[in-house]
Enzyme design. Structure first.
Site, PDB file in Angstrom:
ATOM      1  NE  ARG A   1       7.558  -3.231   7.056  1.00  0.00           N
ATOM      2  CZ  ARG A   1       6.254  -2.988   6.900  1.00  0.00           C
ATOM      3  NH1 ARG A   1       5.793  -2.582   5.742  1.00  0.00           N
ATOM      4  NH2 ARG A   1       5.410  -3.162   7.876  1.00  0.00           N
TER       5      ARG A   1
ATOM      6  CE  LYS B 120      -2.250  -0.779   3.890  1.00  0.00           C
ATOM      7  NZ  LYS B 120      -1.589  -1.993   4.420  1.00  0.00           N
TER       8      LYS B 120
ATOM      9  NE  ARG C 197       6.523  -0.574  10.542  1.00  0.00           N
ATOM     10  CZ  ARG C 197       5.386  -0.532   9.911  1.00  0.00           C
ATOM     11  NH1 ARG C 197       5.330  -0.140   8.667  1.00  0.00           N
ATOM     12  NH2 ARG C 197       4.283  -0.894  10.542  1.00  0.00           N
TER      13      ARG C 197
ATOM     14  NE  ARG D 229       1.798  -4.309  11.921  1.00  0.00           N
ATOM     15  CZ  ARG D 229       2.827  -4.369  11.076  1.00  0.00           C
ATOM     16  NH1 ARG D 229       3.912  -5.027  11.387  1.00  0.00           N
ATOM     17  NH2 ARG D 229       2.752  -3.769   9.931  1.00  0.00           N
TER      18      ARG D 229
ATOM     19  NE  ARG E 158      -4.234  -0.633  10.309  1.00  0.00           N
ATOM     20  CZ  ARG E 158      -3.135  -0.149   9.728  1.00  0.00           C
ATOM     21  NH1 ARG E 158      -3.140   0.989   9.133  1.00  0.00           N
ATOM     22  NH2 ARG E 158      -2.030  -0.850   9.726  1.00  0.00           N
TER      23      ARG E 158
END
Ligand code: AMP
Length: 187
Positions: A127, A13, A133, A144, A88
């Protein structure tokens, strides 16, 4: 043009939102980025949201809606914006309608990025390995994804009822996916 990008974490996204925003000349409003910025800056909002984010839980709707409203009020968002990672929840989706209605605007497109769950985990772990992160370790990734299934996936039906969801297969190269998006948006 107000375009909304739905899809699980790691579906592309952010990357595609950036490309589309650049092409349309409108800002990308990515709530995750805005929240991470607030946490880095140590602002009041940042202190309030950090724990939710570290746990992979959703930040309360009121914080999110206020943040988005603030960005929609900026001059650069007068003619459009790309929403990435927002809404969301159904409550946030209702807030989008209100915010846009109040500006005499409406959503032009809802894009749903479709990527299989194993691929999502693979991408998020990559990632995470690349550093960065704190919410990209395996247990938090799984959390998540389950929060996405529970709270955000119902938005597909919510927008589907209005006949407004465009599925974008997210498995191709960045260029292929961008081309697909361009085709749907028509610009
Ligand atoms: P993202 O960068 O979109 O994956 O978001 C990272 C984290 O920020 C999420 O796991 C949530 O904790 C929080 N977050 C981002 N956007 C929202 C939103 N629209 N509603 C609630 N929480 C959000």
């Amino acid at each position: 043009m107000f375009v909304l990008i739905l899809g699980p974490p790691g579906a592309g996204k952010g990357t595609q939102g950036e490309i589309l925003a650049g092409r349309l000349g409108v800002p990308k409003i990515a709530t995750g980025d805005l929240l991470r910025e607030a946490v880095r800056a140590g602002s009041q909002v940042g202190r309030r949201v950090k724990d939710y984010m570290d746990r992979g839980e959703l930040v309360p709707d009121d914080v999110i809606v206020r943040l988005v409203e603030e960005h929609l009020n900026r001059e650069d968002a007068a003619t459009g914006a790309i929403f990435d990672g927002f809404p969301r929840t159904i409550a946030q989706a209702e807030a989008v309608d209100q915010l846009l209605n109040g500006r005499g605007a409406r959503l032009s497109h809802v894009l749903l990025f479709d990527v299989p769950e194993e691929e999502i985990e693979r991408r998020l772990l990559r990632r995470s390995a690349l550093g960065g992160r704190t919410d990209d370790d395996l247990p938090t990734i799984r959390r998540r994804l389950s929060v996405y299934q529970q709270s955000t996936a119902p938005l597909v039906a919510y927008y589907g009822k209005r006949g407004a969801v465009h599925r974008v297969p997210g498995m191709g190269t960045v260029e292929e996916v961008a081309e697909h998006v361009r085709h749907i948006v028509g610009r």
